[in-house]
Motif scaffolding. Structure first.
Motif, PDB file in Angstrom:
ATOM      1  N   GLU A 128      19.471  49.378  67.605  1.00  0.00           N
ATOM      2  CA  GLU A 128      20.858  49.243  68.049  1.00  0.00           C
ATOM      3  C   GLU A 128      21.681  48.432  67.053  1.00  0.00           C
ATOM      4  N   LEU A 129      21.105  47.357  66.537  1.00  0.00           N
ATOM      5  CA  LEU A 129      21.805  46.534  65.562  1.00  0.00           C
ATOM      6  C   LEU A 129      22.114  47.316  64.294  1.00  0.00           C
ATOM      7  N   MET A 130      21.159  48.089  63.825  1.00  0.00           N
ATOM      8  CA  MET A 130      21.355  48.880  62.613  1.00  0.00           C
ATOM      9  C   MET A 130      22.393  49.980  62.823  1.00  0.00           C
ATOM     10  N   SER A 131      22.300  50.681  63.935  1.00  0.00           N
ATOM     11  CA  SER A 131      23.247  51.769  64.211  1.00  0.00           C
ATOM     12  C   SER A 131      24.663  51.236  64.375  1.00  0.00           C
ATOM     13  N   GLU A 132      24.796  50.091  65.028  1.00  0.00           N
ATOM     14  CA  GLU A 132      26.122  49.504  65.227  1.00  0.00           C
ATOM     15  C   GLU A 132      26.734  49.096  63.895  1.00  0.00           C
ATOM     16  N   ARG A 133      25.928  48.540  63.006  1.00  0.00           N
ATOM     17  CA  ARG A 133      26.463  48.138  61.702  1.00  0.00           C
ATOM     18  C   ARG A 133      26.846  49.361  60.867  1.00  0.00           C
ATOM     19  N   LEU A 134      26.058  50.402  60.928  1.00  0.00           N
ATOM     20  CA  LEU A 134      26.388  51.621  60.197  1.00  0.00           C
ATOM     21  C   LEU A 134      27.683  52.232  60.729  1.00  0.00           C
ATOM     22  N   ARG A 135      27.870  52.194  62.038  1.00  0.00           N
ATOM     23  CA  ARG A 135      29.110  52.709  62.626  1.00  0.00           C
ATOM     24  C   ARG A 135      30.310  51.880  62.175  1.00  0.00           C
ATOM     25  N   LEU A 136      30.141  50.561  62.150  1.00  0.00           N
ATOM     26  CA  LEU A 136      31.222  49.676  61.717  1.00  0.00           C
ATOM     27  C   LEU A 136      31.629  49.956  60.275  1.00  0.00           C
ATOM     28  N   TYR A 137      30.657  50.136  59.409  1.00  0.00           N
ATOM     29  CA  TYR A 137      30.959  50.424  58.007  1.00  0.00           C
ATOM     30  C   TYR A 137      31.687  51.750  57.874  1.00  0.00           C
ATOM     31  N   GLY A 138      31.311  52.725  58.691  1.00  0.00           N
ATOM     32  CA  GLY A 138      31.973  54.018  58.643  1.00  0.00           C
ATOM     33  C   GLY A 138      33.423  53.932  59.095  1.00  0.00           C
ATOM     34  N   GLU A 139      33.693  53.176  60.156  1.00  0.00           N
ATOM     35  CA  GLU A 139      35.055  53.026  60.664  1.00  0.00           C
ATOM     36  C   GLU A 139      35.957  52.308  59.664  1.00  0.00           C
ATOM     37  N   ARG A 140      35.392  51.351  58.929  1.00  0.00           N
ATOM     38  CA  ARG A 140      36.175  50.573  57.972  1.00  0.00           C
ATOM     39  C   ARG A 140      36.101  51.124  56.554  1.00  0.00           C
ATOM     40  N   ASN A 141      35.448  52.253  56.405  1.00  0.00           N
ATOM     41  CA  ASN A 141      35.320  52.892  55.100  1.00  0.00           C
ATOM     42  C   ASN A 141      34.714  51.939  54.071  1.00  0.00           C
ATOM     43  N   MET A 142      33.671  51.228  54.469  1.00  0.00           N
ATOM     44  CA  MET A 142      32.995  50.269  53.607  1.00  0.00           C
ATOM     45  C   MET A 142      31.739  50.893  53.015  1.00  0.00           C
ATOM     46  N   GLU A 143      31.454  50.530  51.792  1.00  0.00           N
ATOM     47  CA  GLU A 143      30.253  51.033  51.144  1.00  0.00           C
ATOM     48  C   GLU A 143      29.017  50.352  51.737  1.00  0.00           C
ATOM     49  N   GLN A 144      28.017  51.149  52.061  1.00  0.00           N
ATOM     50  CA  GLN A 144      26.808  50.604  52.676  1.00  0.00           C
ATOM     51  C   GLN A 144      26.095  49.677  51.703  1.00  0.00           C
ATOM     52  N   ASP A 145      25.726  48.492  52.185  1.00  0.00           N
ATOM     53  CA  ASP A 145      25.047  47.511  51.340  1.00  0.00           C
ATOM     54  C   ASP A 145      23.766  47.001  52.008  1.00  0.00           C
ATOM     55  N   PHE A 146      23.153  47.824  52.846  1.00  0.00           N
ATOM     56  CA  PHE A 146      21.913  47.443  53.507  1.00  0.00           C
ATOM     57  C   PHE A 146      21.043  48.690  53.658  1.00  0.00           C
ATOM     58  N   TRP A 147      19.730  48.486  53.517  1.00  0.00           N
ATOM     59  CA  TRP A 147      18.792  49.605  53.536  1.00  0.00           C
ATOM     60  C   TRP A 147      17.465  49.170  54.154  1.00  0.00           C
ATOM     61  N   LEU A 148      16.726  50.132  54.660  1.00  0.00           N
ATOM     62  CA  LEU A 148      15.356  49.928  55.081  1.00  0.00           C
ATOM     63  C   LEU A 148      14.442  50.490  53.997  1.00  0.00           C
ATOM     64  N   VAL A 149      13.480  49.698  53.596  1.00  0.00           N
ATOM     65  CA  VAL A 149      12.558  50.122  52.539  1.00  0.00           C
ATOM     66  C   VAL A 149      11.133  50.044  53.076  1.00  0.00           C
ATOM     67  N   ILE A 150      10.457  51.193  53.075  1.00  0.00           N
ATOM     68  CA  ILE A 150       9.073  51.241  53.540  1.00  0.00           C
ATOM     69  C   ILE A 150       8.144  50.918  52.371  1.00  0.00           C
ATOM     70  N   GLU A 151       7.279  49.956  52.574  1.00  0.00           N
ATOM     71  CA  GLU A 151       6.367  49.495  51.528  1.00  0.00           C
ATOM     72  C   GLU A 151       7.102  49.210  50.214  1.00  0.00           C
ATOM     73  N   PRO A 152       8.045  48.253  50.229  1.00  0.00           N
ATOM     74  CA  PRO A 152       8.823  47.950  49.017  1.00  0.00           C
ATOM     75  C   PRO A 152       7.949  47.375  47.905  1.00  0.00           C
ATOM     76  N   LYS A 153       8.235  47.798  46.687  1.00  0.00           N
ATOM     77  CA  LYS A 153       7.444  47.330  45.550  1.00  0.00           C
ATOM     78  C   LYS A 153       7.747  45.874  45.193  1.00  0.00           C
ATOM     79  N   PHE A 154       8.903  45.380  45.555  1.00  0.00           N
ATOM     80  CA  PHE A 154       9.228  43.996  45.202  1.00  0.00           C
ATOM     81  C   PHE A 154       8.340  42.991  45.923  1.00  0.00           C
TER      82      PHE A 154
END
Length: 213
Positions: A99-125
Protein backbone atom coordinates in the motif's frame (compact mmCIF):
# COMPACT_ATOMS: atom_id res chain seq x y z
CA UNK A 1 -7.06 79.14 42.14
CA UNK A 2 -7.19 79.16 38.32
CA UNK A 3 -5.25 82.41 38.17
CA UNK A 4 -2.42 81.04 40.33
CA UNK A 5 -2.23 77.88 38.17
CA UNK A 6 -1.98 79.97 35.00
CA UNK A 7 0.80 82.07 36.52
CA UNK A 8 2.73 78.91 37.51
CA UNK A 9 2.45 77.42 34.01
CA UNK A 10 3.48 80.74 32.50
CA UNK A 11 6.56 80.86 34.70
CA UNK A 12 7.45 77.29 33.77
CA UNK A 13 7.14 78.12 30.07
CA UNK A 14 9.39 81.16 30.40
CA UNK A 15 12.04 79.13 32.20
CA UNK A 16 12.02 76.49 29.51
CA UNK A 17 12.26 79.01 26.68
CA UNK A 18 15.14 80.84 28.36
CA UNK A 19 17.01 77.61 29.10
CA UNK A 20 20.46 77.44 27.38
CA UNK A 21 19.76 73.90 26.15
CA UNK A 22 16.52 74.87 24.47
CA UNK A 23 16.52 74.56 20.67
CA UNK A 24 13.52 76.34 19.09
CA UNK A 25 13.83 74.21 15.92
CA UNK A 26 13.20 70.96 17.78
CA UNK A 27 10.05 70.08 19.70
CA UNK A 28 10.44 69.90 23.43
CA UNK A 29 9.78 66.41 24.82
CA UNK A 30 8.92 65.96 28.45
CA UNK A 31 10.85 63.07 30.10
CA UNK A 32 8.93 59.91 30.72
CA UNK A 33 9.35 57.61 33.68
CA UNK A 34 8.53 54.50 31.61
CA UNK A 35 9.39 53.64 28.00
CA UNK A 36 6.60 53.68 25.50
CA UNK A 37 5.38 50.22 24.57
CA UNK A 38 4.45 49.60 20.99
CA UNK A 39 1.32 47.72 20.13
CA UNK A 40 1.94 44.22 18.78
CA UNK A 41 0.22 45.33 15.58
CA UNK A 42 2.36 48.45 15.11
CA UNK A 43 5.03 46.84 12.91
CA UNK A 44 6.77 49.26 10.62
CA UNK A 45 6.96 48.53 6.92
CA UNK A 46 10.76 48.40 7.08
CA UNK A 47 10.66 45.76 9.84
CA UNK A 48 8.16 43.75 7.83
CA UNK A 49 10.34 43.91 4.72
CA UNK A 50 13.39 42.84 6.73
CA UNK A 51 11.50 39.86 8.14
CA UNK A 52 10.36 38.83 4.65
CA UNK A 53 13.90 39.13 3.37
CA UNK A 54 15.15 36.92 6.22
CA UNK A 55 12.51 34.31 5.45
CA UNK A 56 13.40 34.30 1.76
CA UNK A 57 17.07 33.93 2.62
CA UNK A 58 16.37 31.00 4.93
CA UNK A 59 14.21 29.27 2.32
CA UNK A 60 16.87 29.82 -0.32
CA UNK A 61 19.46 28.28 1.97
CA UNK A 62 17.31 25.20 2.51
CA UNK A 63 16.62 24.82 -1.21
CA UNK A 64 20.29 25.10 -2.09
CA UNK A 65 21.18 22.53 0.56
CA UNK A 66 18.62 20.10 -0.84
CA UNK A 67 20.00 20.65 -4.32
CA UNK A 68 23.48 19.90 -3.08
CA UNK A 69 22.30 16.65 -1.52
CA UNK A 70 20.54 15.59 -4.70
CA UNK A 71 23.61 16.50 -6.77
CA UNK A 72 25.60 13.77 -5.02
CA UNK A 73 29.18 13.52 -3.86
CA UNK A 74 32.47 14.37 -5.45
CA UNK A 75 33.53 13.09 -8.83
CA UNK A 76 29.96 12.86 -10.13
CA UNK A 77 28.94 10.12 -7.70
CA UNK A 78 25.47 10.10 -6.22
CA UNK A 79 24.14 8.87 -2.89
CA UNK A 80 21.64 6.03 -2.80
CA UNK A 81 19.82 5.00 0.36
CA UNK A 82 18.18 1.68 1.01
CA UNK A 83 16.38 -0.61 3.39
CA UNK A 84 16.66 -4.36 2.87
CA UNK A 85 15.14 -7.55 4.20
CA UNK A 86 14.43 -11.05 2.98
CA UNK A 87 12.02 -11.31 0.08
CA UNK A 88 9.43 -13.28 2.04
CA UNK A 89 9.01 -10.45 4.54
CA UNK A 90 9.21 -7.56 2.07
CA UNK A 91 6.93 -8.93 -0.64
CA UNK A 92 4.66 -11.48 0.99
CA UNK A 93 4.32 -10.87 4.73
CA UNK A 94 4.54 -7.14 5.51
CA UNK A 95 0.97 -5.90 5.66
CA UNK A 96 1.49 -2.27 4.65
CA UNK A 97 4.42 -2.31 2.23
CA UNK A 98 2.41 -2.78 -0.97
CA UNK A 99 0.00 0.00 0.00
CA UNK A 100 2.82 2.40 0.84
CA UNK A 101 4.57 1.74 -2.46
CA UNK A 102 1.40 2.01 -4.56
CA UNK A 103 0.38 5.24 -2.85
CA UNK A 104 3.78 6.81 -3.50
CA UNK A 105 3.72 5.75 -7.14
CA UNK A 106 0.26 7.27 -7.52
CA UNK A 107 1.44 10.52 -5.92
CA UNK A 108 4.39 10.78 -8.29
CA UNK A 109 2.09 10.20 -11.24
CA UNK A 110 -0.36 12.93 -10.16
CA UNK A 111 2.47 15.43 -9.68
CA UNK A 112 4.31 14.39 -12.82
CA UNK A 113 7.44 13.61 -10.79
CA UNK A 114 10.22 11.37 -11.98
CA UNK A 115 10.34 8.10 -10.05
CA UNK A 116 13.31 7.97 -7.69
CA UNK A 117 12.64 4.71 -5.83
CA UNK A 118 12.90 1.07 -6.89
CA UNK A 119 12.71 -2.47 -5.59
CA UNK A 120 15.80 -4.53 -6.32
CA UNK A 121 15.78 -8.31 -5.95
CA UNK A 122 19.14 -9.66 -4.82
CA UNK A 123 20.98 -6.33 -5.33
CA UNK A 124 24.66 -6.61 -6.17
CA UNK A 125 25.61 -3.66 -3.96
CA UNK A 126 25.01 -5.88 -0.93
CA UNK A 127 28.47 -7.33 -1.53
CA UNK A 128 29.80 -4.08 -0.05
CA UNK A 129 27.92 -4.66 3.22
CA UNK A 130 29.12 -7.91 4.86
CA UNK A 131 27.71 -6.83 8.22
CA UNK A 132 24.27 -6.67 6.61
CA UNK A 133 24.45 -9.77 4.43
CA UNK A 134 25.39 -12.01 7.36
CA UNK A 135 22.11 -11.03 9.01
CA UNK A 136 19.94 -11.55 5.93
CA UNK A 137 17.97 -14.55 4.80
CA UNK A 138 18.17 -14.94 1.04
CA UNK A 139 16.87 -14.06 -1.41
CA UNK A 140 16.83 -10.45 -0.30
CA UNK A 141 14.91 -7.43 -1.57
CA UNK A 142 16.03 -3.82 -1.18
CA UNK A 143 14.05 -0.64 -1.48
CA UNK A 144 16.48 1.88 -3.02
CA UNK A 145 15.99 5.63 -3.40
CA UNK A 146 17.90 8.87 -3.78
CA UNK A 147 15.60 10.35 -1.13
CA UNK A 148 17.33 9.70 2.19
CA UNK A 149 14.64 11.10 4.53
CA UNK A 150 11.96 8.97 2.88
CA UNK A 151 14.07 5.83 3.27
CA UNK A 152 14.47 6.68 6.96
CA UNK A 153 10.69 6.98 7.20
CA UNK A 154 10.30 3.58 5.54
CA UNK A 155 12.80 2.09 7.97
CA UNK A 156 10.67 3.29 10.89
CA UNK A 157 7.47 2.19 9.18
CA UNK A 158 8.60 -1.31 8.23
CA UNK A 159 10.72 -1.81 11.37
CA UNK A 160 12.22 -5.23 10.67
CA UNK A 161 14.55 -4.05 7.91
CA UNK A 162 18.19 -2.96 7.75
CA UNK A 163 19.20 0.49 6.53
CA UNK A 164 22.33 1.96 4.96
CA UNK A 165 23.56 4.00 1.98
CA UNK A 166 26.27 3.99 -0.66
CA UNK A 167 27.60 6.12 -3.49
CA UNK A 168 28.02 5.20 -7.11
CA UNK A 169 28.35 6.97 -10.44
CA UNK A 170 25.44 5.52 -12.41
CA UNK A 171 21.89 4.40 -11.79
CA UNK A 172 22.67 1.11 -13.53
CA UNK A 173 25.36 0.34 -10.96
CA UNK A 174 23.08 1.28 -8.09
CA UNK A 175 20.25 -0.98 -9.27
CA UNK A 176 22.29 -3.89 -10.59
CA UNK A 177 20.84 -7.20 -9.44
CA UNK A 178 21.16 -10.93 -9.70
CA UNK A 179 17.66 -11.47 -10.95
CA UNK A 180 16.16 -14.69 -9.71
CA UNK A 181 12.69 -16.11 -9.70
CA UNK A 182 11.00 -15.91 -6.33
CA UNK A 183 8.05 -17.98 -5.21
CA UNK A 184 6.03 -17.97 -2.03
CA UNK A 185 3.94 -20.79 -0.68
CA UNK A 186 0.28 -20.00 -0.47
CA UNK A 187 -1.12 -20.16 3.06
CA UNK A 188 -3.41 -23.08 3.74
CA UNK A 189 -5.89 -20.76 5.44
CA UNK A 190 -6.05 -16.98 5.14
CA UNK A 191 -7.60 -15.41 8.22
CA UNK A 192 -6.78 -11.71 7.79
CA UNK A 193 -9.73 -9.33 7.23
CA UNK A 194 -8.18 -8.08 3.96
CA UNK A 195 -7.40 -9.93 0.76
CA UNK A 196 -3.88 -11.27 0.36
CA UNK A 197 -1.66 -9.28 -1.95
CA UNK A 198 -1.57 -10.62 -5.46
CA UNK A 199 1.66 -12.32 -6.48
CA UNK A 200 3.78 -10.02 -8.62
CA UNK A 201 2.45 -6.73 -7.21
CA UNK A 202 6.05 -5.53 -7.02
CA UNK A 203 6.67 -5.68 -10.78
CA UNK A 204 5.98 -1.94 -11.43
CA UNK A 205 8.70 -1.04 -8.92
CA UNK A 206 11.50 -3.14 -10.39
CA UNK A 207 14.19 -1.37 -12.44
CA UNK A 208 13.78 -1.51 -16.18
CA UNK A 209 15.92 -3.98 -18.10
CA UNK A 210 18.23 -1.16 -19.14
CA UNK A 211 18.97 -0.48 -15.45
CA UNK A 212 20.41 -3.94 -14.85
CA UNK A 213 24.05 -4.79 -15.35
Amino acid sequence: MLASTAVSLGSLGSQLLNSPSHNPTKPFLLPLNKPLLKSPNSITSSSFLKSRTSVRTAVAAVDSSDAAVQAGGEGGSKSYHFVVANAKFMLDEEEHFQELMSERLRLYGERNMEQDFWLVIEPKFLDKFPNITKRLKRPAVALVSTNGPWITFMKLRLDRVLQDSFETHTLEEALASSRIDIEFEKPVKWTAPYAKYKYGWWEPFLPSKTSNV
